[in-house]
Write a protein that holds these residues in place. Structure first.
Motif, PDB file in Angstrom:
ATOM      1  N   GLY A 103      63.145  44.603  43.381  1.00  0.00           N
ATOM      2  CA  GLY A 103      62.300  44.379  44.547  1.00  0.00           C
ATOM      3  C   GLY A 103      61.005  43.664  44.212  1.00  0.00           C
ATOM      4  O   GLY A 103      59.916  44.177  44.463  1.00  0.00           O
ATOM      5  N   LEU A 104      61.123  42.472  43.621  1.00  0.00           N
ATOM      6  CA  LEU A 104      59.963  41.631  43.323  1.00  0.00           C
ATOM      7  C   LEU A 104      60.185  40.279  43.993  1.00  0.00           C
ATOM      8  O   LEU A 104      61.303  39.769  44.020  1.00  0.00           O
ATOM      9  CB  LEU A 104      59.783  41.436  41.813  1.00  0.00           C
ATOM     10  N   ALA A 105      59.129  39.694  44.528  1.00  0.00           N
ATOM     11  CA  ALA A 105      59.232  38.400  45.209  1.00  0.00           C
ATOM     12  C   ALA A 105      58.465  37.344  44.414  1.00  0.00           C
ATOM     13  O   ALA A 105      57.287  37.548  44.088  1.00  0.00           O
ATOM     14  CB  ALA A 105      58.680  38.500  46.630  1.00  0.00           C
ATOM     15  N   ILE A 106      59.131  36.231  44.113  1.00  0.00           N
ATOM     16  CA  ILE A 106      58.542  35.215  43.252  1.00  0.00           C
ATOM     17  C   ILE A 106      57.258  34.634  43.827  1.00  0.00           C
ATOM     18  O   ILE A 106      56.291  34.409  43.090  1.00  0.00           O
ATOM     19  CB  ILE A 106      59.573  34.080  42.965  1.00  0.00           C
ATOM     20  N   TYR A 107      57.224  34.406  45.139  1.00  0.00           N
ATOM     21  CA  TYR A 107      56.009  33.826  45.718  1.00  0.00           C
ATOM     22  C   TYR A 107      54.830  34.786  45.616  1.00  0.00           C
ATOM     23  O   TYR A 107      53.697  34.380  45.390  1.00  0.00           O
ATOM     24  CB  TYR A 107      56.236  33.419  47.179  1.00  0.00           C
ATOM     25  N   GLY A 108      55.105  36.076  45.774  1.00  0.00           N
ATOM     26  CA  GLY A 108      54.036  37.053  45.585  1.00  0.00           C
ATOM     27  C   GLY A 108      53.529  37.023  44.162  1.00  0.00           C
ATOM     28  O   GLY A 108      52.316  37.107  43.911  1.00  0.00           O
ATOM     29  N   GLY A 109      54.465  36.881  43.203  1.00  0.00           N
ATOM     30  CA  GLY A 109      54.080  36.801  41.802  1.00  0.00           C
ATOM     31  C   GLY A 109      53.240  35.570  41.510  1.00  0.00           C
ATOM     32  O   GLY A 109      52.254  35.634  40.767  1.00  0.00           O
ATOM     33  N   LEU A 110      53.624  34.428  42.094  1.00  0.00           N
ATOM     34  CA  LEU A 110      52.867  33.192  41.872  1.00  0.00           C
ATOM     35  C   LEU A 110      51.460  33.280  42.454  1.00  0.00           C
ATOM     36  O   LEU A 110      50.486  32.838  41.835  1.00  0.00           O
ATOM     37  CB  LEU A 110      53.615  32.009  42.496  1.00  0.00           C
ATOM     38  N   ILE A 111      51.369  33.861  43.644  1.00  0.00           N
ATOM     39  CA  ILE A 111      50.058  34.016  44.283  1.00  0.00           C
ATOM     40  C   ILE A 111      49.169  34.935  43.448  1.00  0.00           C
ATOM     41  O   ILE A 111      47.997  34.643  43.196  1.00  0.00           O
ATOM     42  CB  ILE A 111      50.213  34.576  45.717  1.00  0.00           C
ATOM     43  N   GLY A 112      49.730  36.052  43.002  1.00  0.00           N
ATOM     44  CA  GLY A 112      48.959  37.001  42.203  1.00  0.00           C
ATOM     45  C   GLY A 112      48.556  36.437  40.862  1.00  0.00           C
ATOM     46  O   GLY A 112      47.395  36.552  40.446  1.00  0.00           O
ATOM     47  N   ALA A 113      49.504  35.785  40.172  1.00  0.00           N
ATOM     48  CA  ALA A 113      49.212  35.218  38.861  1.00  0.00           C
ATOM     49  C   ALA A 113      48.194  34.093  38.961  1.00  0.00           C
ATOM     50  O   ALA A 113      47.243  34.016  38.166  1.00  0.00           O
ATOM     51  CB  ALA A 113      50.499  34.700  38.217  1.00  0.00           C
ATOM     52  N   GLY A 114      48.375  33.210  39.947  1.00  0.00           N
ATOM     53  CA  GLY A 114      47.437  32.104  40.117  1.00  0.00           C
ATOM     54  C   GLY A 114      46.059  32.573  40.536  1.00  0.00           C
ATOM     55  O   GLY A 114      45.043  32.110  40.003  1.00  0.00           O
ATOM     56  N   GLY A 115      46.022  33.516  41.489  1.00  0.00           N
ATOM     57  CA  GLY A 115      44.736  34.020  41.970  1.00  0.00           C
ATOM     58  C   GLY A 115      44.012  34.862  40.935  1.00  0.00           C
ATOM     59  O   GLY A 115      42.839  34.625  40.623  1.00  0.00           O
ATOM     60  N   GLY A 116      44.703  35.863  40.382  1.00  0.00           N
ATOM     61  CA  GLY A 116      44.081  36.741  39.390  1.00  0.00           C
ATOM     62  C   GLY A 116      43.715  36.010  38.118  1.00  0.00           C
ATOM     63  O   GLY A 116      42.606  36.156  37.590  1.00  0.00           O
ATOM     64  N   GLY A 117      44.664  35.189  37.621  1.00  0.00           N
ATOM     65  CA  GLY A 117      44.383  34.419  36.414  1.00  0.00           C
ATOM     66  C   GLY A 117      43.279  33.402  36.629  1.00  0.00           C
ATOM     67  O   GLY A 117      42.441  33.181  35.746  1.00  0.00           O
ATOM     68  N   GLY A 118      43.252  32.789  37.816  1.00  0.00           N
ATOM     69  CA  GLY A 118      42.206  31.814  38.127  1.00  0.00           C
ATOM     70  C   GLY A 118      40.826  32.442  38.162  1.00  0.00           C
ATOM     71  O   GLY A 118      39.850  31.859  37.664  1.00  0.00           O
ATOM     72  N   LEU A 119      40.722  33.624  38.760  1.00  0.00           N
ATOM     73  CA  LEU A 119      39.427  34.315  38.822  1.00  0.00           C
ATOM     74  C   LEU A 119      38.932  34.695  37.429  1.00  0.00           C
ATOM     75  O   LEU A 119      37.742  34.567  37.117  1.00  0.00           O
ATOM     76  CB  LEU A 119      39.540  35.562  39.707  1.00  0.00           C
ATOM     77  N   MET A 120      39.845  35.165  36.575  1.00  0.00           N
ATOM     78  CA  MET A 120      39.440  35.517  35.220  1.00  0.00           C
ATOM     79  C   MET A 120      39.068  34.262  34.434  1.00  0.00           C
ATOM     80  O   MET A 120      38.121  34.284  33.629  1.00  0.00           O
ATOM     81  CB  MET A 120      40.576  36.262  34.517  1.00  0.00           C
ATOM     82  N   ALA A 121      39.788  33.168  34.673  1.00  0.00           N
ATOM     83  CA  ALA A 121      39.452  31.907  34.002  1.00  0.00           C
ATOM     84  C   ALA A 121      38.033  31.472  34.385  1.00  0.00           C
ATOM     85  O   ALA A 121      37.255  31.009  33.540  1.00  0.00           O
ATOM     86  CB  ALA A 121      40.454  30.826  34.380  1.00  0.00           C
ATOM     87  N   LYS A 122      37.688  31.624  35.644  1.00  0.00           N
ATOM     88  CA  LYS A 122      36.341  31.267  36.099  1.00  0.00           C
ATOM     89  C   LYS A 122      35.301  32.186  35.463  1.00  0.00           C
ATOM     90  O   LYS A 122      34.226  31.738  35.036  1.00  0.00           O
ATOM     91  CB  LYS A 122      36.260  31.360  37.621  1.00  0.00           C
ATOM     92  N   ALA A 123      35.631  33.480  35.387  1.00  0.00           N
ATOM     93  CA  ALA A 123      34.708  34.436  34.776  1.00  0.00           C
ATOM     94  C   ALA A 123      34.494  34.136  33.294  1.00  0.00           C
ATOM     95  O   ALA A 123      33.406  34.363  32.754  1.00  0.00           O
ATOM     96  CB  ALA A 123      35.241  35.859  34.952  1.00  0.00           C
ATOM     97  N   ARG A 124      35.527  33.608  32.647  1.00  0.00           N
ATOM     98  CA  ARG A 124      35.434  33.267  31.224  1.00  0.00           C
ATOM     99  C   ARG A 124      34.956  31.835  31.002  1.00  0.00           C
ATOM    100  O   ARG A 124      35.002  31.314  29.906  1.00  0.00           O
ATOM    101  CB  ARG A 124      36.796  33.468  30.547  1.00  0.00           C
TER     102      ARG A 124
END
Length: 324
Positions: A103-124
């Protein structure tokens, strides 16, 4: 659980087992193993590209870790939110935590990975658009490999087809008794790997600004997913409608991506590899290509040859002047 998978038109037959191995009473499934392999290869690729993209690999690790966690969480929440077959998850909220049951959805994963990873990239203090360029290529690697987990589980297949590569199994017969179905996992896997090859070339040789590869990925994958999703028999729908969530999201990404590509068509803002003309204009020193031989120090370049000929001519003119 085993599945006998047939491709009647091709004369092929396979037997798949969802369980890779067992530790005590815990089953380790091929789906998880394949997803993990895809993720690890995407991470290896990202680290190999860090020098060419002028990205600090040590800081990128933090973005990857946060992106992984956010991706898994959002992939699960996306699936639960748009699961409309029953009120199962609302009546049994503890079941939401059991992601090992599927029960995992690829688009949800892409949104989460892109959003969460992007925010941490900005913080770093990393260049977020450049990080997204690398991430988009990593996504294609992970998706291209990860879809084979669907093959092992015999899920995410399409409707009936009489094409030569139509697929049959116990799971497909239970949903589509008419006959062979579209192997949607194969379509998406091949298209993702093709997209990686094309966008990798673009990223290395033609990219004009940070973020351009990511926008092209959004358009490319959006188009692919829009048509593949229309074939699938297990789509998630927007509650109260007959609209497939992934098709709506894919269409939106294509429109937004095309709009931004047109809007930024004159932009030239690189921090790493890309169009040689843009790199030279921005005084970016490219990394030595691994497949390019180092220049022979004893071999004269064209410029050096021209200079040498010019010097010889000057010397000859000087000799004629002395003779006169």
């Amino acid at each position: 659980m085993e599945h006998v998978v047939e491709f009647p038109g091709l004369g092929l037959s396979f037997t798949t087992n969802e369980v890779a191995f067992t530790i005590g009473t815990f089953d380790v499934r091929w789906y998880g193993v394949i997803i993990a392999v895809g993720f690890l290869l995407a991470v290896v690729y990202a680290f190999l590209m860090c020098k060419r993209m002028n990205i600090d690999a040590n800081r990128l690790v933090d973005a990857i870790i946060v992106g992984l966690i956010a991706g898994v969480v959002c992939a699960r929440l996306y699936y639960v939110l748009f699961y409309t077959e029953s009120n199962y998850y609302w009546e049994n909220p503890i079941e939401i935590l059991k992601i090992h049951e599927g029960g995992l959805a690829i688009y949800g994963g892409l949104i989460g990975a892109g959003g969460g990873g992007g925010l941490m990239a900005k913080a770093r203090k990393l260049k977020v658009p450049a990080v997204l360029d690398i991430a988009s290529l990593g996504f294609l690697i992970g998706q291209g490999i990860g879809r084979w987990g669907n093959f092992v589980n015999q899920e995410a297949f399409g409707s009936y087809t009489d094409l030569p590569w139509g697929m049959l199994s116990d799971n497909t017969r239970a949903v589509v008794p008419e006959g062979p179905v579209h192997p949607c996992f194969l379509y998406e896997s091949l298209l993702c790997l093709l997209g990686f090859a094309l966008l990798q070339f673009f990223n290395r040789k033609l990219r004009r600004y940070d973020g351009q590869t990511f926008l092209l990925y959004s358009v490319y994958y959006g188009v692919c997913r829009f048509f593949i999703e229309g074939l699938r028999t297990d789509s998630l729908f927007i509650p109260g409608t007959e609209l497939r969530v992934s098709q709506v999201l894919a269409g939106a990404l294509v429109v937004v991506g095309l709009f931004l590509l047109i809007l930024f068509r004159h932009r030239t803002s690189l921090t790493g590899c890309g169009s040689r003309r843009v790199m030279e204009g921005l005084a970016i020193v490219p990394q030595q290509e691994e497949d390019e031989p180092l220049p022979d120090p004893e071999e004269e370049t064209d410029a050096e040859k021209a200079f040498s000929l010019e010097a010889d001519d000057d010397e000859k003119e000087g000799d004629h002047g002395k003779a006169d």
